[in-house]
Design a protein around this motif. Sequence first.
Motif, mmCIF file in Angstrom:
data_model
loop_
_atom_site.group_PDB
_atom_site.id
_atom_site.type_symbol
_atom_site.label_atom_id
_atom_site.label_comp_id
_atom_site.label_asym_id
_atom_site.label_seq_id
_atom_site.Cartn_x
_atom_site.Cartn_y
_atom_site.Cartn_z
ATOM 1 N N ILE A 37 0.841 -1.197 0.000
ATOM 2 C CA ILE A 37 0.000 0.000 0.000
ATOM 3 C C ILE A 37 0.875 1.245 0.000
ATOM 4 N N ALA A 38 1.923 1.212 0.790
ATOM 5 C CA ALA A 38 2.817 2.371 0.853
ATOM 6 C C ALA A 38 3.463 2.632 -0.504
ATOM 7 N N GLU A 39 3.901 1.545 -1.154
ATOM 8 C CA GLU A 39 4.488 1.691 -2.489
ATOM 9 C C GLU A 39 3.493 2.324 -3.451
ATOM 10 N N LEU A 40 2.283 1.823 -3.394
ATOM 11 C CA LEU A 40 1.274 2.326 -4.317
ATOM 12 C C LEU A 40 0.957 3.781 -4.033
ATOM 13 N N GLN A 41 0.965 4.140 -2.766
ATOM 14 C CA GLN A 41 0.676 5.535 -2.456
ATOM 15 C C GLN A 41 1.790 6.440 -2.941
ATOM 16 N N ASP A 42 2.993 5.906 -2.869
ATOM 17 C CA ASP A 42 4.138 6.606 -3.421
ATOM 18 C C ASP A 42 3.944 6.832 -4.916
ATOM 19 N N THR A 43 3.556 5.764 -5.584
ATOM 20 C CA THR A 43 3.310 5.850 -7.023
ATOM 21 C C THR A 43 2.198 6.838 -7.318
ATOM 22 N N LEU A 44 1.174 6.785 -6.497
ATOM 23 C CA LEU A 44 0.047 7.692 -6.675
ATOM 24 C C LEU A 44 0.512 9.141 -6.582
ATOM 25 N N GLY B 113 9.671 1.502 -12.868
ATOM 26 C CA GLY B 113 9.652 0.623 -11.697
ATOM 27 C C GLY B 113 8.389 0.809 -10.879
ATOM 28 N N LYS B 114 7.986 2.040 -10.721
ATOM 29 C CA LYS B 114 6.778 2.312 -9.947
ATOM 30 C C LYS B 114 5.540 1.770 -10.655
ATOM 31 N N LEU B 115 5.499 2.017 -11.951
ATOM 32 C CA LEU B 115 4.337 1.538 -12.699
ATOM 33 C C LEU B 115 4.278 0.017 -12.688
ATOM 34 N N ARG B 116 5.451 -0.593 -12.719
ATOM 35 C CA ARG B 116 5.504 -2.050 -12.659
ATOM 36 C C ARG B 116 4.888 -2.540 -11.354
ATOM 37 N N LEU B 117 5.182 -1.815 -10.276
ATOM 38 C CA LEU B 117 4.622 -2.192 -8.980
ATOM 39 C C LEU B 117 3.101 -2.112 -8.955
ATOM 40 N N THR B 118 2.556 -1.250 -9.779
ATOM 41 C CA THR B 118 1.103 -1.150 -9.812
ATOM 42 C C THR B 118 0.482 -2.289 -10.605
ATOM 43 N N GLY B 119 1.330 -3.087 -11.243
ATOM 44 C CA GLY B 119 0.811 -4.186 -12.041
ATOM 45 C C GLY B 119 0.522 -3.795 -13.469
ATOM 46 N N MET B 120 0.911 -2.593 -13.850
ATOM 47 C CA MET B 120 0.690 -2.195 -15.242
ATOM 48 C C MET B 120 1.493 -3.101 -16.169
ATOM 49 N N PRO B 121 0.852 -3.657 -17.185
ATOM 50 C CA PRO B 121 1.583 -4.503 -18.123
ATOM 51 C C PRO B 121 2.628 -3.698 -18.887
ATOM 52 N N VAL B 122 3.698 -4.345 -19.234
ATOM 53 C CA VAL B 122 4.777 -3.701 -19.962
ATOM 54 C C VAL B 122 4.268 -3.105 -21.267
ATOM 55 N N ALA B 123 3.349 -3.788 -21.903
ATOM 56 C CA ALA B 123 2.821 -3.289 -23.177
ATOM 57 C C ALA B 123 2.219 -1.898 -23.018
ATOM 58 N N ASP B 124 1.536 -1.665 -21.899
ATOM 59 C CA ASP B 124 0.947 -0.349 -21.671
ATOM 60 C C ASP B 124 2.026 0.702 -21.467
ATOM 61 N N MET B 125 3.076 0.301 -20.779
ATOM 62 C CA MET B 125 4.169 1.258 -20.566
ATOM 63 C C MET B 125 4.838 1.591 -21.890
ATOM 64 N N ALA C 228 -6.202 7.466 -16.115
ATOM 65 C CA ALA C 228 -6.717 6.101 -16.033
ATOM 66 C C ALA C 228 -5.846 5.278 -15.086
ATOM 67 N N THR C 229 -4.545 5.482 -15.209
ATOM 68 C CA THR C 229 -3.636 4.754 -14.333
ATOM 69 C C THR C 229 -3.873 5.137 -12.877
ATOM 70 N N ARG C 230 -4.066 6.418 -12.658
ATOM 71 C CA ARG C 230 -4.322 6.837 -11.287
ATOM 72 C C ARG C 230 -5.576 6.173 -10.738
ATOM 73 N N ARG C 231 -6.595 6.109 -11.561
ATOM 74 C CA ARG C 231 -7.815 5.428 -11.109
ATOM 75 C C ARG C 231 -7.521 3.979 -10.751
ATOM 76 N N ASP C 232 -6.750 3.313 -11.612
ATOM 77 C CA ASP C 232 -6.400 1.918 -11.337
ATOM 78 C C ASP C 232 -5.652 1.789 -10.022
ATOM 79 N N VAL C 233 -4.696 2.684 -9.836
ATOM 80 C CA VAL C 233 -3.886 2.586 -8.623
ATOM 81 C C VAL C 233 -4.758 2.814 -7.397
ATOM 82 N N LYS C 234 -5.644 3.774 -7.498
ATOM 83 C CA LYS C 234 -6.543 4.017 -6.361
ATOM 84 C C LYS C 234 -7.402 2.796 -6.080
ATOM 85 N N ALA C 235 -7.876 2.181 -7.138
ATOM 86 C CA ALA C 235 -8.701 0.993 -6.961
ATOM 87 C C ALA C 235 -7.889 -0.115 -6.298
#
Lengths: 159, 159
Positions: free
Chosen positions: A129-136, B85-97, B120-127
């Motif tokens: 969660i902390a990582e994601l908040q960082d990303t956010l 690296g951060k986006l990877r942590l959110t689970g974003m697929p490499v293709a999207d990056m 859109a990514t922010r929404r995903d991360v919040k979710a």
Amino acid sequence: METTAEAAETGTSTRTGDCAAPPHRHRRPDGQDNYTISEVVAFTGLTAHTLRWYERIGLMPHIDRSHTGQRRYSNRDLNWLDLVGKLRLTGMPVADMVRYAELVREGDDTYIARFELLEATRRDVKARIAELQDTLAVLDHKISFYADAGRALASEGSR
Amino acid sequence: METTAEAAETGTSTRTGDCAAPPHRHRRPDGQDNYTISEVVAFTGLTAHTLRWYERIGLMPHIDRSHTGQRRYSNRDLNWLDLVGKLRLTGMPVADMVRYAELVREGDDTYIARFELLEATRRDVKARIAELQDTLAVLDHKISFYADAGRALASEGSR
DNA sequence: TAAAACCTTCGAGTGCACTCGAAGCAAGCG
DNA sequence: CGCTTGCTTCGAGTGCACTCGAAGGTTTTA
């Protein structure tokens, strides 16, 4: 009769005011909770293949069978699947969940091990969660940057 | 000179008081920031193989080369890798990056598309954060259940 | 009674994100 | 001078979590 620890795991004593479960058509009350595999598919979104696979790899408790051998899932099985789904979202590997399921099957002796596993998992989840908040925060920063740039472009290039 | 949007992406204007980056030996100031691939390996924890692979699949901007053809990474490349690296942590697929990187390469015309992608990514991360907090609540509930059961066992079986 | 749902075992395929090794050569450093 | 680091291309391998299909059977249900 079930042990206290099993009650904790299988959620038999779930309070009925549980109203935030999204894709459930409707569960039946305990006692009538002998769902076929296709009902569980509808509840969980998993495939029948996957449900049987979960069982094979030891991720499920032993599932009841009808007198002719068909699976009959109970509310506690559904609760367990909910937990599994949540843990999956945290990125916990299936192997770890299997380990946990084994501990549950082994009974109350494994109480401490399970407690520790839960606490370790909680730590992991908090870290994620902390990582994601960082990303956010990074995303928000970028987005506001873009919004500013957008306003600049809009005011200059609005011919 | 770089465009505003590129500045947003590559982070050239990163404020120097950035003190929460964990496994960085030390970056050099802009101007001396021509890192070899092995330095970037040390910075990011990625392998040289992976760095070259990122480049091949279009996940990186074009990397500078020395006069003899060796890669020389800049601070902005490092910043980009941080973002990846951060986006990877959110689970974003490499293709999207990769898609995002393409937009950046294509320049300011893609400003709106990038903005929307970020939102859109922010929404995903919040979710995802919400899901994890949900999971955390379940875990906490379980843990307190176990703690109670533990106290009960301790007081009854403490011979 | 016929179609639909279920069972078993088996093994192969998929998608993702790396991950590694090898061959063969050029450049840098101590 | 030799070792280390780097470059290229190529292709194969890994690990995870499914995912699917087929074969050949039984049971349930409309």
